[in-house]
Scaffold this motif. Structure first.
Motif, PDB file in Angstrom:
ATOM      1  N   THR A  62      -4.993   5.738   5.139  1.00  0.00           N
ATOM      2  CA  THR A  62      -5.496   4.361   5.103  1.00  0.00           C
ATOM      3  C   THR A  62      -5.971   3.919   6.482  1.00  0.00           C
ATOM      4  O   THR A  62      -7.018   3.271   6.611  1.00  0.00           O
ATOM      5  CB  THR A  62      -4.410   3.418   4.572  1.00  0.00           C
ATOM      6  OG1 THR A  62      -4.007   3.853   3.266  1.00  0.00           O
ATOM      7  CG2 THR A  62      -4.906   1.990   4.490  1.00  0.00           C
ATOM      8  N   THR A 100       0.825  -1.200   0.000  1.00  0.00           N
ATOM      9  CA  THR A 100       0.000   0.000   0.000  1.00  0.00           C
ATOM     10  C   THR A 100       0.863   1.256   0.000  1.00  0.00           C
ATOM     11  O   THR A 100       0.499   2.275  -0.593  1.00  0.00           O
ATOM     12  CB  THR A 100      -0.929   0.007   1.221  1.00  0.00           C
ATOM     13  OG1 THR A 100      -1.729  -1.180   1.192  1.00  0.00           O
ATOM     14  CG2 THR A 100      -1.839   1.213   1.230  1.00  0.00           C
ATOM     15  N   LEU A 150      -3.303  -2.370  -1.117  1.00  0.00           N
ATOM     16  CA  LEU A 150      -3.724  -1.528  -2.229  1.00  0.00           C
ATOM     17  C   LEU A 150      -2.615  -1.404  -3.263  1.00  0.00           C
ATOM     18  O   LEU A 150      -1.541  -0.869  -2.959  1.00  0.00           O
ATOM     19  CB  LEU A 150      -4.113  -0.132  -1.722  1.00  0.00           C
ATOM     20  CG  LEU A 150      -5.138  -0.078  -0.584  1.00  0.00           C
ATOM     21  CD1 LEU A 150      -5.376   1.362  -0.156  1.00  0.00           C
ATOM     22  CD2 LEU A 150      -6.450  -0.727  -1.008  1.00  0.00           C
ATOM     23  N   GLN A 161      -8.744   2.858  -2.685  1.00  0.00           N
ATOM     24  CA  GLN A 161      -8.676   3.190  -1.265  1.00  0.00           C
ATOM     25  C   GLN A 161     -10.018   2.867  -0.617  1.00  0.00           C
ATOM     26  O   GLN A 161     -11.083   3.001  -1.246  1.00  0.00           O
ATOM     27  CB  GLN A 161      -8.338   4.677  -1.105  1.00  0.00           C
ATOM     28  CG  GLN A 161      -8.292   5.198   0.311  1.00  0.00           C
ATOM     29  CD  GLN A 161      -7.260   4.521   1.196  1.00  0.00           C
ATOM     30  OE1 GLN A 161      -7.520   3.406   1.687  1.00  0.00           O
ATOM     31  NE2 GLN A 161      -6.120   5.151   1.394  1.00  0.00           N
TER      32      GLN A 161
END
Length: 265
Positions: free
Chosen positions: A256, A2, A239, A211
């Motif tokens: 996040t 991510t 992600l 997201q």
């Protein structure tokens, strides 16, 4: 992944600042920083390594390619053990060049799991077969549903082989909730991952994960399914997103964490 723009020390430091207790690691950045250095870094920071990603790509027909894949997966198991995680995520692999035989490819995965499962067990590591969205079946993963993943995993003891439940890949499947219950009843949910589905997908589709809160998936609904199935382990956010990677990594990590609280906690 991510926040792959962060170095390993930056990642560990940012997790500490935000109170994030665990991190799922990928093999490439671990190797880049150094396996033993990474293990020492996360251990001294008090971070749990929730999973290591990824093993797999086990569909080769050529004997030499198959041997190479098995050797690499054994190495991945060893790396997971060194990092202190009990879970290695497997992306099974797509169709070999020139092949259209999905059934045969899945059977070769089962053959590989028969060899890798006992090896992993000896080192305290579980294998978590991850079904990927069907759009990846040709080139990346012939296991497209939780049903297919469990049909493979259930040939082996649960402490050797289970599944990864990833919202991005299964949210469209109306059989997935009952398969989560099936996995939970057998003790086979080895990790749970969140990512949202946004459209249009980017060219190449690999880096299209949204997201949390930006797309079509009800995160709390899927979290409720895994909790009802008895899962109490870590929840990862994974992600692949070029837009997120182009931003400041600490900012993305903080965002996040906030999105997780807003949409999944």
């Amino acid at each position: 992944m991510t926040v792959k723009q962060l170095s390993m020390p930056e990642l560990v430091d940012a997790c500490g600042e935000l109170g994030i207790p665990g991190v799922g690691l990928w093999r490439a950045p671990v190797r880049s920083y150094g396996l033993e250095r990474t293990a020492k870094l996360v251990r001294e920071a008090g971070l749990t390594v929730t999973t290591l990603c990824r093993g797999g790509f086990l569909t080769a027909i050529d004997p030499a390619e198959r041997t190479k894949a098995l050797d690499d997966n054994r190495l991945a198991v060893d790396e997971a053990a060194t990092l202190g995680t009990d879970t290695l995520v497997l992306v099974s692999g797509g169709l070999p060049a020139g092949s259209k035989d999905l059934h045969g490819a899945r059977e070769r995965i089962a053959d590989a799991l028969a060899e890798l499962g006992p090896y992993a067990e000896e080192r305290g590591v579980r294998l978590a077969v991850e079904p990927l969205h069907p759009m990846y079946a040709a080139d990346r993963c012939v296991v497209s549903t939780l049903t297919q993943a469990l049909d493979l995993a259930e040939r082996f003891p649960a402490h050797q082989v289970g599944v990864t439940v990833d919202t991005y890949h299964i949210w469209w499947d109306d059989r997935a909730p009952e398969q989560i219950a099936r996995a939970g009843a057998g003790g086979r949910i080895h990790t749970f991952q969140l990512a949202d589905w946004t459209t249009p997908l980017p060219e190449g589709v690999l880096n299209g994960r949204g997201q949390l809160g930006d797309g079509s998936i009800d995160m709390r609904e899927w979290k409720a399914y895994v909790e009802a199935a008895g899962y109490t382990g870590p929840i990862e956010v994974e992600l692949f997103n070029d837009g997120l990677w182009a931003r400041d990594g600490r900012e993305v990590l903080a965002e996040t964490a906030a999105r997780f609280t807003r949409h999944a906690a």
